[in-house]
Design a protein around this motif. Structure first.
Motif, PDB file in Angstrom:
ATOM      1  N   ARG A 155       8.680   7.024  -4.366  1.00 57.78           N
ATOM      2  CA  ARG A 155       7.376   6.641  -4.892  1.00 57.78           C
ATOM      3  C   ARG A 155       7.463   5.510  -5.923  1.00 57.78           C
ATOM      4  N   SER A 179      -3.588   4.970  -3.916  1.00 55.80           N
ATOM      5  CA  SER A 179      -2.603   6.024  -3.636  1.00 55.80           C
ATOM      6  C   SER A 179      -3.039   7.392  -4.143  1.00 55.80           C
ATOM      7  N   GLY A 180      -3.884   7.437  -5.180  1.00 60.22           N
ATOM      8  CA  GLY A 180      -4.310   8.710  -5.738  1.00 60.22           C
ATOM      9  C   GLY A 180      -5.664   9.188  -5.276  1.00 60.22           C
ATOM     10  N   ASP A 200      -7.943  12.714   0.132  1.00 58.24           N
ATOM     11  CA  ASP A 200      -7.458  12.418   1.478  1.00 58.24           C
ATOM     12  C   ASP A 200      -8.450  11.608   2.303  1.00 58.24           C
ATOM     13  N   PHE A 234      -8.706   8.061   0.940  1.00 57.70           N
ATOM     14  CA  PHE A 234      -7.464   7.331   1.204  1.00 57.70           C
ATOM     15  C   PHE A 234      -7.385   6.922   2.669  1.00 57.70           C
ATOM     16  N   LEU A 254       0.482  11.634   5.333  1.00 58.28           N
ATOM     17  CA  LEU A 254      -0.072  11.196   4.050  1.00 58.28           C
ATOM     18  C   LEU A 254       0.952  11.108   2.913  1.00 58.28           C
ATOM     19  N   ARG A 312       1.115   7.643   0.978  1.00 59.82           N
ATOM     20  CA  ARG A 312       0.768   7.558  -0.443  1.00 59.82           C
ATOM     21  C   ARG A 312       1.949   7.015  -1.262  1.00 59.82           C
TER      22      ARG A 312
END
Length: 249
Positions: free
Chosen positions: A69, A138-139, A142, A145, A170, A174
């Motif tokens: 990440r 990214s945050g 769902d 995004f 996902l 993400r």
């Protein structure tokens, strides 16, 4: 077949054996992408080039691994693998997020005093140091995004429309966007590596003007070419892209 070469010393790279190759092209994918983007490039580039594509943690055969990440943790493992992978001189190619990873990988390799690539191809990525002009996604929940991915393009609608499949994908998606959004360029001396920059004619995320700044990141040669298409021209214009890469090699 686009399989794993027997010579690879790490799980990072996917490709086809090329015993007559004179150099290796190490390809790094865009956010959400994988080695499938570079399937067929070996045939387009010919037997003198071995094409190896990165398989990030959390993707493909590495699905069970935790995705990275942040860029520093990705670079640590990747830089360990790169010098052991090519059996010959190599060039790095990166599209979008992959361009940032390829560029920072060059700098990490230099810091370690390891063999440098013969060239760097940066595709569809604004020059380092320019501010990120797009919202952070990214945050997001769902559904939001997924809609952001749909707006960006690059992810097939057939995939986006399957909630069960998306729930599996996902975390890695993400993670890629978290790397994009958290990246901050730090000044270091320019690379002594030739750079080729490729910009999509209809790409508002990395225009030719925004990519021209890559010239300041090298003391070697620099060239900028436009390729017909939007942000994902690497998928739609493989012949044109590999033609420019071949000339660069």
């Amino acid at each position: 077949m686009f399989g794993i070469t027997g010579s690879l010393a790490a799980p990072w790279w996917t490709g086809e054996p090329a015993p007559l190759a004179e150099r290796s092209l190490l390809c790094l994918p865009y956010a959400g992408g994988g080695p499938q983007t570079y399937r067929g490039w070996g045939e387009l580039l010919g037997p003198s080039v071995e094409v190896l594509a990165m398989t990030p943690p959390g993707r493909g055969r590495r699905f069970s691994e935790e995705p990275c990440r942040d860029l520093p943790s990705l670079l640590t493992s990747l830089a360990d693998a790169v010098p052991r992978t090519p059996q010959r001189p190599y060039v790095l190619f990166g599209h979008s997020l992959g361009a940032t990873v390829a560029y920072e990988l060059c700098r990490e390799i230099r810091r370690r005093g390891l063999p440098m690539p013969e060239g760097l191809v940066v595709s569809a990525r604004q020059a380092p140091g320019l501010p990120w002009r797009f919202r952070h996604v990214s945050g997001l929940p769902d559904d939001e995004f997924t809609e952001a991915l749909r707006e960006l393009g690059g992810t097939p609608e057939a995939v986006l429309a399957q909630p069960d499949l998306m729930s599996l994908l996902l975390p890695a998606l993400r993670a890629d966007f978290a790397i994009v959004e958290s990246y901050r360029h730090r000044d270091e001396p320019p690379l002594d590596v030739p750079i080729l920059a490729l910009a999509g004619t209809e790409d508002d995320r990395a225009t030719a003007e925004q990519m021209a700044g890559w010239a300041g990141r090298t003391t070697a040669s620099f060239a900028l070419h436009e390729v017909q298409g939007g942000h994902f021209f690497v998928d739609t214009q493989a012949d044109a892209v590999t033609g420019l890469v071949s000339d660069f090699l």
